[in-house]
Design a protein around this motif. Structure first.
Motif, short mmCIF file in Angstrom:
data_model
loop_
_atom_site.label_atom_id
_atom_site.label_comp_id
_atom_site.label_asym_id
_atom_site.label_seq_id
_atom_site.Cartn_x
_atom_site.Cartn_y
_atom_site.Cartn_z
N GLU A 70 0.90 -1.26 -0.04
CA GLU A 70 0.07 -0.02 -0.10
C GLU A 70 0.95 1.29 0.06
N LEU A 71 0.30 2.46 -0.54
CA LEU A 71 0.98 3.61 -0.47
C LEU A 71 0.38 4.41 0.65
N TYR A 72 1.09 5.10 1.58
CA TYR A 72 0.41 5.82 2.75
C TYR A 72 0.77 7.41 2.28
N ILE A 73 -0.12 8.08 1.82
CA ILE A 73 -0.15 9.37 1.71
C ILE A 73 -0.06 10.04 3.02
N ASP A 74 1.18 10.43 3.35
CA ASP A 74 1.45 11.14 4.44
C ASP A 74 1.09 12.62 4.66
N GLU A 75 1.19 13.22 3.75
CA GLU A 75 1.05 14.85 3.55
C GLU A 75 0.50 15.12 2.33
N VAL A 76 -0.42 16.07 2.72
CA VAL A 76 -0.88 16.86 1.33
C VAL A 76 -1.15 18.42 1.74
N GLY A 77 -0.43 19.36 1.01
CA GLY A 77 -0.57 20.61 1.43
C GLY A 77 -0.44 21.46 0.41
N VAL A 78 -1.59 22.46 0.24
CA VAL A 78 -1.63 23.39 -0.46
C VAL A 78 -1.70 24.95 0.04
N SER A 79 -0.96 25.93 -0.36
CA SER A 79 -0.91 27.13 0.16
C SER A 79 -2.45 27.58 0.01
N PRO A 80 -2.89 28.27 1.04
CA PRO A 80 -4.40 29.01 0.89
C PRO A 80 -4.64 29.84 -0.13
N ALA A 81 -3.61 30.50 -0.49
CA ALA A 81 -3.75 31.42 -1.67
C ALA A 81 -4.05 30.54 -3.10
N PHE A 82 -3.71 29.26 -3.14
CA PHE A 82 -3.87 28.41 -4.18
C PHE A 82 -5.08 27.38 -3.88
N GLN A 83 -5.72 27.43 -2.93
CA GLN A 83 -6.60 26.16 -2.58
C GLN A 83 -7.80 26.28 -3.57
N ARG A 84 -8.52 25.35 -3.76
CA ARG A 84 -9.75 25.02 -4.40
C ARG A 84 -9.75 25.43 -5.89
N GLN A 85 -8.48 24.99 -6.51
CA GLN A 85 -8.00 25.06 -7.88
C GLN A 85 -7.87 23.84 -8.58
N GLY A 86 -8.11 22.74 -7.75
CA GLY A 86 -7.76 21.37 -8.10
C GLY A 86 -6.27 21.09 -7.98
N ILE A 87 -5.48 21.53 -7.41
CA ILE A 87 -4.15 21.16 -7.07
C ILE A 87 -3.80 19.95 -6.36
N ALA A 88 -4.42 19.96 -5.27
CA ALA A 88 -4.54 18.57 -4.51
C ALA A 88 -4.98 17.56 -5.36
#
Length: 142
Positions: A70-88
């Motif tokens: 299995e692949l454990y996704i340990d961290e996902v982070g997007v700068s607040p200024a760029f959130q809600r744009q499909g980056i994650a």
């Protein structure tokens, strides 16, 4: 504004020194990043806009003697200024592909119960294996 999703390799340390606010929990230390990227089974993808890292996703392969790899996704982070744009979402897609390339049959990720945005993202994936599970975590200082 062009965004690039890039898988980091050993030696790519300098790419992560120009980072937007709140992409990582703490400032990135070059020695820690180099150690992370040099380890087999450790992966990081970043989202870069105009030479600045605006998002990151880190994962580790877990191999078990009695379960699928299995692949454990340990961290996902997007700068607040760029959130809600499909980056994650794009970073997760790239990380899932890396997992498949490395023989992983499942990927898993956890988040805090009150992190509504992250829960919506993870629940929306086409690959969910079922509803979110209850989870209790303990941290021990070593």
């Amino acid at each position: 504004m062009t965004m690039e999703i890039r898988r980091l390799e050993a030696g790519d340390d300098a790419l992560v020194m120009q980072v937007a606010d709140n992409v990582f929990d703490e400032p990135v230390r070059p020695d820690r990043l180099a150690a992370y990227l040099s380890q087999s089974g450790h992966f990081m993808v970043v989202a870069i806009i105009d030479g600045v890292v605006v998002g990151q996703c880190a994962a580790v392969i877990h191999r078990h003697p009695d379960k699928v790899t299995e692949l454990y996704i340990d961290e996902v982070g997007v700068s607040p200024a760029f959130q809600r744009q499909g980056i994650a979402r794009r970073m997760l897609d790239a990380m899932f592909e890396i997992g498949r390339e490395n023989g992983c049959e499942e990927a898993w990720v956890g988040t805090e119960p009150d992190n509504v945005a992250a829960r919506a993202l993870y629940a929306s994936r086409k690959e969910p294996h079922g509803p979110a599970e209850d989870f209790v975590m303990y941290v021990h200082r070593l």
